[in-house]
Design an enzyme around this catalytic site. Structure first.
Site, PDB file in Angstrom:
ATOM      1  N   GLN A 103      37.801  -2.537  -6.852  1.00 21.73           N
ATOM      2  CA  GLN A 103      37.521  -3.901  -7.304  1.00 21.73           C
ATOM      3  C   GLN A 103      37.043  -4.744  -6.123  1.00 21.73           C
ATOM      4  O   GLN A 103      36.661  -5.884  -6.283  1.00 21.73           O
ATOM      5  CB  GLN A 103      38.790  -4.517  -7.892  1.00 21.73           C
ATOM      6  CG  GLN A 103      39.285  -3.787  -9.125  1.00 21.73           C
ATOM      7  CD  GLN A 103      40.721  -4.181  -9.449  1.00 21.73           C
ATOM      8  OE1 GLN A 103      40.965  -5.146 -10.152  1.00 21.73           O
ATOM      9  NE2 GLN A 103      41.663  -3.435  -8.924  1.00 21.73           N
ATOM     10  N   VAL A 105      34.788  -6.088  -2.994  1.00 19.06           N
ATOM     11  CA  VAL A 105      33.344  -6.279  -2.790  1.00 19.06           C
ATOM     12  C   VAL A 105      33.008  -6.200  -1.298  1.00 19.06           C
ATOM     13  O   VAL A 105      31.904  -6.514  -0.889  1.00 19.06           O
ATOM     14  CB  VAL A 105      32.889  -7.642  -3.368  1.00 19.06           C
ATOM     15  CG1 VAL A 105      33.072  -7.683  -4.884  1.00 19.06           C
ATOM     16  CG2 VAL A 105      33.642  -8.815  -2.724  1.00 19.06           C
ATOM     17  N   ASP A 106      34.000  -5.768  -0.475  1.00 18.36           N
ATOM     18  CA  ASP A 106      33.836  -5.850   0.989  1.00 18.36           C
ATOM     19  C   ASP A 106      33.142  -4.648   1.629  1.00 18.36           C
ATOM     20  O   ASP A 106      32.836  -4.668   2.825  1.00 18.36           O
ATOM     21  CB  ASP A 106      35.195  -6.086   1.667  1.00 18.36           C
ATOM     22  CG  ASP A 106      36.249  -5.033   1.310  1.00 18.36           C
ATOM     23  OD1 ASP A 106      35.876  -3.871   1.061  1.00 18.36           O
ATOM     24  OD2 ASP A 106      37.445  -5.378   1.305  1.00 18.36           O
ATOM     25  N   HIS A 121      33.160  -4.496  -9.070  1.00 14.58           N
ATOM     26  CA  HIS A 121      32.843  -5.931  -9.029  1.00 14.58           C
ATOM     27  C   HIS A 121      31.674  -6.251  -8.102  1.00 14.58           C
ATOM     28  O   HIS A 121      31.512  -7.400  -7.684  1.00 14.58           O
ATOM     29  CB  HIS A 121      34.100  -6.728  -8.628  1.00 14.58           C
ATOM     30  CG  HIS A 121      35.200  -6.636  -9.646  1.00 14.58           C
ATOM     31  ND1 HIS A 121      36.517  -6.984  -9.395  1.00 14.58           N
ATOM     32  CD2 HIS A 121      35.179  -6.223 -10.940  1.00 14.58           C
ATOM     33  CE1 HIS A 121      37.237  -6.792 -10.488  1.00 14.58           C
ATOM     34  NE2 HIS A 121      36.456  -6.319 -11.429  1.00 14.58           N
ATOM     35  N   CYS A 132      14.494 -13.036 -11.561  1.00 13.77           N
ATOM     36  CA  CYS A 132      13.818 -11.736 -11.757  1.00 13.77           C
ATOM     37  C   CYS A 132      14.746 -10.550 -11.512  1.00 13.77           C
ATOM     38  O   CYS A 132      14.370  -9.415 -11.785  1.00 13.77           O
ATOM     39  CB  CYS A 132      12.567 -11.648 -10.882  1.00 13.77           C
ATOM     40  SG  CYS A 132      12.931 -11.486  -9.114  1.00 13.77           S
ATOM     41  N   CYS A 150      14.167 -16.627  -3.941  1.00 16.72           N
ATOM     42  CA  CYS A 150      13.387 -15.396  -4.096  1.00 16.72           C
ATOM     43  C   CYS A 150      11.892 -15.738  -3.995  1.00 16.72           C
ATOM     44  O   CYS A 150      11.500 -16.895  -4.159  1.00 16.72           O
ATOM     45  CB  CYS A 150      13.707 -14.825  -5.465  1.00 16.72           C
ATOM     46  SG  CYS A 150      12.842 -13.336  -5.890  1.00 16.72           S
ATOM     47  N   CYS A 152       9.880 -15.218  -6.209  1.00 15.37           N
ATOM     48  CA  CYS A 152       9.481 -15.754  -7.521  1.00 15.37           C
ATOM     49  C   CYS A 152       9.915 -17.212  -7.693  1.00 15.37           C
ATOM     50  O   CYS A 152       9.617 -17.832  -8.712  1.00 15.37           O
ATOM     51  CB  CYS A 152      10.049 -14.901  -8.654  1.00 15.37           C
ATOM     52  SG  CYS A 152      11.798 -15.196  -8.989  1.00 15.37           S
ATOM     53  N   GLY A 189      47.065  -1.242  -4.086  1.00 17.30           N
ATOM     54  CA  GLY A 189      46.794  -2.613  -3.642  1.00 17.30           C
ATOM     55  C   GLY A 189      46.108  -3.475  -4.677  1.00 17.30           C
ATOM     56  O   GLY A 189      45.249  -4.268  -4.331  1.00 17.30           O
ATOM     57  N   GLU A 217      54.272  -5.198  -3.955  1.00 19.26           N
ATOM     58  CA  GLU A 217      55.271  -5.730  -4.905  1.00 19.26           C
ATOM     59  C   GLU A 217      55.054  -5.096  -6.279  1.00 19.26           C
ATOM     60  O   GLU A 217      53.971  -4.562  -6.537  1.00 19.26           O
ATOM     61  CB  GLU A 217      55.143  -7.256  -4.988  1.00 19.26           C
ATOM     62  CG  GLU A 217      53.769  -7.718  -5.394  1.00 19.26           C
ATOM     63  CD  GLU A 217      53.458  -9.173  -5.041  1.00 19.26           C
ATOM     64  OE1 GLU A 217      54.308  -9.852  -4.454  1.00 19.26           O
ATOM     65  OE2 GLU A 217      52.355  -9.613  -5.394  1.00 19.26           O
TER      66      GLU A 217
HETATM   67  P1  OAD Z   1      45.014  -9.224  -6.094  1.00 16.23           P
HETATM   68  O1  OAD Z   1      44.911 -10.217  -5.000  1.00 16.23           O
HETATM   69  O2  OAD Z   1      45.184  -9.740  -7.472  1.00 16.23           O
HETATM   70  O3  OAD Z   1      46.215  -8.242  -5.817  1.00 16.23           O
HETATM   71  C1  OAD Z   1      46.397  -7.640  -4.567  1.00 16.23           C
HETATM   72  C2  OAD Z   1      47.699  -6.896  -4.583  1.00 16.23           C
HETATM   73  O4  OAD Z   1      47.811  -6.217  -3.356  1.00 16.23           O
HETATM   74  C3  OAD Z   1      48.933  -7.791  -4.722  1.00 16.23           C
HETATM   75  O5  OAD Z   1      49.731  -7.301  -5.806  1.00 16.23           O
HETATM   76  C4  OAD Z   1      49.644  -7.641  -3.380  1.00 16.23           C
HETATM   77  O6  OAD Z   1      51.055  -7.610  -3.520  1.00 16.23           O
HETATM   78  C5  OAD Z   1      49.147  -6.291  -2.911  1.00 16.23           C
HETATM   79  N1  OAD Z   1      49.115  -6.114  -1.446  1.00 16.23           N
HETATM   80  C6  OAD Z   1      48.901  -7.037  -0.485  1.00 16.23           C
HETATM   81  N2  OAD Z   1      48.907  -6.475   0.735  1.00 16.23           N
HETATM   82  C7  OAD Z   1      49.140  -5.154   0.541  1.00 16.23           C
HETATM   83  C8  OAD Z   1      49.267  -4.029   1.417  1.00 16.23           C
HETATM   84  N3  OAD Z   1      49.161  -4.149   2.731  1.00 16.23           N
HETATM   85  N4  OAD Z   1      49.514  -2.815   0.861  1.00 16.23           N
HETATM   86  C9  OAD Z   1      49.653  -2.687  -0.480  1.00 16.23           C
HETATM   87  N5  OAD Z   1      49.527  -3.699  -1.351  1.00 16.23           N
HETATM   88  C10 OAD Z   1      49.270  -4.918  -0.853  1.00 16.23           C
HETATM   89  O7  OAD Z   1      43.724  -8.306  -5.956  1.00 16.23           O
HETATM   90  P2  OAD Z   1      43.028  -7.400  -7.051  1.00 16.23           P
HETATM   91  O8  OAD Z   1      44.031  -6.743  -7.913  1.00 16.23           O
HETATM   92  O9  OAD Z   1      42.062  -6.570  -6.313  1.00 16.23           O
HETATM   93  O10 OAD Z   1      37.637 -10.078  -9.060  1.00 16.23           O
HETATM   94  O11 OAD Z   1      42.261  -8.493  -7.886  1.00 16.23           O
HETATM   95  C11 OAD Z   1      41.417  -8.079  -8.903  1.00 16.23           C
HETATM   96  C12 OAD Z   1      40.249  -8.997  -9.017  1.00 16.23           C
HETATM   97  O12 OAD Z   1      40.712 -10.356  -9.132  1.00 16.23           O
HETATM   98  C13 OAD Z   1      39.363  -9.067  -7.779  1.00 16.23           C
HETATM   99  O13 OAD Z   1      38.465  -7.975  -7.683  1.00 16.23           O
HETATM  100  C14 OAD Z   1      38.614 -10.360  -8.029  1.00 16.23           C
HETATM  101  C15 OAD Z   1      39.706 -11.242  -8.598  1.00 16.23           C
HETATM  102  O14 OAD Z   1      39.311 -11.989  -9.691  1.00 16.23           O
HETATM  103  C16 OAD Z   1      36.453 -10.718  -9.034  1.00 16.23           C
HETATM  104  O15 OAD Z   1      36.134 -11.472  -8.144  1.00 16.23           O
HETATM  105  C17 OAD Z   1      35.577 -10.376 -10.189  1.00 16.23           C
END
Ligand code: OAD
Length: 253
Positions: A103, A105-106, A121, A132, A150, A152, A189, A217
């Site tokens: 998920q 984008v980095d 994502h 375009c 762009c 265009c 994560g 968590e």
């Molecule tokens: P979240 O920020 O919702 O969740 C990150 C999770 O990683 C949390 O539950 C933290 O507890 C856990 N965490 C933090 N540090 C950690 C570590 N060192 N080791 C293990 N776990 C750790 O991120 P995503 O679930 O990726 O979408 O969020 C999903 C989407 O929400 C993102 O891609 C973004 C956002 O809306 C878009 O931008 C479309």
């Protein structure tokens, strides 16, 4: 550094699996220095990305959205992958079939050496024209303009999925295929609350995969998986993989 206990079942399954898949979220990049969205240090406590990351805001206030993305890009340029990313790169080399559905984008999985990565994502380092659709890697800000344009004439936006937008169908389809055919599936994560990505571990489980969660968590997924580890992925995954490598070396002797 904390030390973790891993069951023989998990080590055995990882040692004999042929197809392993990982779903990753912002938590895997946290130890590289990129803030997560939710959780204790989540960026959403300070900013409201659901407002910034939308086509509506972009159309009304494109320079504000660009400023936010340029800020995040600078952070990403200055960080490096961590031991969690590098362990997944080692795993890709080991298994006949291995993929990551991320998920994030980095682009850190690619920088760590993984090749088989589905970016659900999008990727913050790419851009595209809203008119375009042309993909643009490097953008140029013309003098006096706060957003790039762009050829265009259309506004250029980051090539990421915003709230209310569809994921790229091929990427989503491939991620579901991978989940449905995995022997072992990791959820790493991620708060497991953003759909459709959050459905992938359940898809894997339904189709017989051994599902393992690694997160700081508990999440809504924690009670549904076969094994759940609470802690830092950069500590847990390398320790687990070291055990699998030790077992494989012993089996070869
Ligand atoms: P979240 O920020 O919702 O969740 C990150 C999770 O990683 C949390 O539950 C933290 O507890 C856990 N965490 C933090 N540090 C950690 C570590 N060192 N080791 C293990 N776990 C750790 O991120 P995503 O679930 O990726 O979408 O969020 C999903 C989407 O929400 C993102 O891609 C973004 C956002 O809306 C878009 O931008 C479309």
């Amino acid at each position: 550094m904390s030390h973790f206990y891993f069951s023989n079942t998990l080590v055995e399954k990882l040692s004999t699996a042929r197809h392993v898949v990982a779903l990753t979220g912002a938590g895997i990049s946290a130890e590289s220095g990129i803030a997560t969205f939710r959780g204790a240090d989540g960026i959403w406590k300070k900013l409201k990305p659901e407002e910034l990351a939308s086509m509506e805001t972009f159309m009304c206030n494109p320079d504000l959205v660009w400023e936010w993305y340029e800020y995040r890009r600078k952070i990403i340029h200055n960080v490096t992958p961590n031991s969690g990313h590098y362990t997944l790169a080692k795993m890709e080399k080991y298994y006949p079939y291995f993929s990551i559905s991320t998920q994030n984008v980095d682009g850190l999985h690619f920088r760590a050496g993984n090749k088989n990565v589905f970016e659900l994502h999008g990727n913050i380092l790419r851009n595209r024209c809203v008119v375009c659709g042309r993909k643009v890697n490097d953008v140029e800000f013309k003098k006096g303009e706060k957003i790039p344009r762009c050829e265009c004439g259309g506004m250029i936006r980051p090539d990421v999925v915003w709230f209310g937008e569809m994921l790229t169908p091929e990427v989503l389809y491939a991620s579901f295929e991978e989940a449905a055919t995995a022997d072992v599936y990791f959820s790493i994560g991620t708060s497991a609350v953003v759909y459709p990505a959050a459905m992938l571990p359940a898809e894997a489980k339904k189709n017989g995969a051994y599902v393992v969660e690694i997160n700081l968590e508990p999440t809504p997924l924690s009670t549904q998986v076969d094994e759940s580890f609470l802690g830092k992925v950069g500590e847990i995954l390398p320790q687990l993989w070291q055990l699998v490598e030790m077992k494989n070396n012993q089996d070869c002797e």
